[in-house]
Design an enzyme around this catalytic site. Structure first.
Site, PDB file in Angstrom:
ATOM      1  N   THR A 137       0.774  -1.219  -0.132  1.00  0.00           N
ATOM      2  CA  THR A 137      -0.095   0.062  -0.186  1.00  0.00           C
ATOM      3  C   THR A 137       0.665   1.280   0.223  1.00  0.00           C
ATOM      4  O   THR A 137       1.835   1.327   0.660  1.00  0.00           O
ATOM      5  CB  THR A 137      -0.921   0.168   1.121  1.00  0.00           C
ATOM      6  N   ARG A 160     -13.787  -7.449  -0.861  1.00  0.00           N
ATOM      7  CA  ARG A 160     -13.349  -7.145   0.525  1.00  0.00           C
ATOM      8  C   ARG A 160     -12.627  -5.907   0.410  1.00  0.00           C
ATOM      9  O   ARG A 160     -12.047  -5.220  -0.457  1.00  0.00           O
ATOM     10  CB  ARG A 160     -12.255  -8.178   0.744  1.00  0.00           C
ATOM     11  N   ASP A 175      -8.254  -1.498   5.236  1.00  0.00           N
ATOM     12  CA  ASP A 175      -8.387  -0.241   6.257  1.00  0.00           C
ATOM     13  C   ASP A 175      -8.116   1.054   5.757  1.00  0.00           C
ATOM     14  O   ASP A 175      -8.484   2.086   5.825  1.00  0.00           O
ATOM     15  CB  ASP A 175      -7.261  -0.425   7.195  1.00  0.00           C
ATOM     16  N   THR A 199      -0.415   1.268   6.640  1.00  0.00           N
ATOM     17  CA  THR A 199      -0.018   0.056   5.984  1.00  0.00           C
ATOM     18  C   THR A 199       0.200  -1.205   6.513  1.00  0.00           C
ATOM     19  O   THR A 199       0.722  -1.168   7.670  1.00  0.00           O
ATOM     20  CB  THR A 199       1.107   0.238   4.901  1.00  0.00           C
ATOM     21  N   GLY A 200      -0.416  -2.220   6.181  1.00  0.00           N
ATOM     22  CA  GLY A 200      -0.546  -3.617   6.944  1.00  0.00           C
ATOM     23  C   GLY A 200      -1.708  -4.449   6.622  1.00  0.00           C
ATOM     24  O   GLY A 200      -2.464  -4.120   5.877  1.00  0.00           O
ATOM     25  N   GLY A 248      -4.930  -5.101   6.997  1.00  0.00           N
ATOM     26  CA  GLY A 248      -6.078  -4.204   7.050  1.00  0.00           C
ATOM     27  C   GLY A 248      -7.311  -4.548   7.931  1.00  0.00           C
ATOM     28  O   GLY A 248      -7.656  -3.921   8.649  1.00  0.00           O
TER      29      GLY A 248
END
Ligand code: ASP
Length: 303
Positions: free
Chosen positions: A171, A199, A202, A222-223, A225
């Site tokens: 991201t 889907r 975040d 970022t990670g 979500g």
């Protein structure tokens, strides 16, 4: 005083698979985005315009998982999420699950500026983008052999991943403080490889993946979500500052290195507070990241 910080995703390619040449390419992508955003700030432009410019640059760069470089979902298409927030008035715009819109962050911006809504998704968001005259691209613009192979691998193993083989959360995002003291944040993503059709992560959720408030800070995450949504990461950092009086560093440490870790939430974020402090915390092996101030211009990948 002006400040800009960007990310191209947490997780990153494992050090062992990174070559000098690839590293230079990633760093160039980050430098280009810093240039694009910082130029706006230097010219006296707004934080919102600066984060938008930086994110457009990252979306156009094929190695990050946003815009052109977006990953495949489980039906073999690209569904992109993006958001933007203006800390001066708490206005926000976001789009989710769009295909073929070249720069989803521009769609998020148009939703913020030109609609009465905050979040549009799927076909409705695409239709709005068309009405706004935003650029569309054919599927082949978003096609990338490496991403395709990642998806095939994920399909075979029946997993969802942020960037399967190399564990990269690609991201992109940016936060800025402009000369008027206004903060802004923007985030854009293709999501997770092999994610279910429909889907949402975040990134398009204000308060989870993106938040900006002139009283506190601007955050782009970022990670993984799902975990970032459950931890309401971006707003939590702002709240810890506003209601508990924590510093940006203390709030980031608590959320990224404690709260998220406890629920298994891997990732990171970029943050700037109203005083111009910059934090780039992550709990993964690396995070493509960088920042620019009057005196510094830095890009980094690993710890
Ligand atoms: N946070 C994004 C999502 O879950 C993924 C990423 O950061 O790479 O959609």
């Amino acid at each position: 005083m002006v400040r800009l910080a960007i990310h191209g995703g947490a997780g990153t390619i494992l050090r062992s698979s990174m070559t000098a040449e690839l590293q230079a390419t990633y760093e160039q992508g980050l430098q280009d985005a810093l240039d694009a955003g910082y130029k706006v700030l230097q010219a006296g432009g707004s934080a919102v315009d600066a984060v938008q410019s930086a994110v457009v640059s990252l979306e156009d760069f094929p190695l990050f998982n946003a815009g052109k470089g977006s990953v495949f979902n489980n039906t073999g298409t690209h569904e992109m999420d993006a958001s933007i927030m203006d800390g001066s008035n708490l206005k926000a715009g976001a789009s989710s699950g769009t295909s073929n819109v070249k720069n989803p962050v521009l769609l998020a911006r148009a939703i913020m500026d030109k609609s009465e809504h905050v979040l549009l998704c799927g076909k409705g968001a695409e239709q709005f983008a068309k009405h706004q005259g935003l650029e569309f691209e054919e599927d082949n613009y978003f096609y990338n052999q490496h991403r395709y192979e990642q998806w095939q691998q994920a399909l075979k193993e029946d997993t969802i991943s942020l960037d399967h083989n190399d564990k990269k959360f690609g991201t992109v995002g940016a936060v800025a403080l402009d000369a008027q003291g206004n903060l802004a944040a923007a985030t854009s993503t293709g999501g997770m490889t092999n994610k279910k059709y429909g889907r949402m992560g975040d990134s398009p959720i204000i308060g989870a993946g993106t938040y900006a408030n002139n009283n506190t800070c601007a955050i782009s995450c970022t990670g993984h979500g799902e975990l970032f949504i459950r931890a309401v990461v971006a707003y939590d950092i702002s709240c810890l500052m506003e209601y508990k009086g924590l510093s940006l560093q203390e709030a980031c440490d608590m959320v990224v290195h404690d709260k998220l870790v406890k629920i298994g939430g891997e990732g990171g974020l970029v943050a700037i507070d109203k005083h111009g402090n910059i934090c780039l915390p992550f709990n993964s092996e690396g995070m493509y990241r960088g920042y620019a101030t009057e005196t510094e211009r830095v890009v980094m990948i690993y710890k």
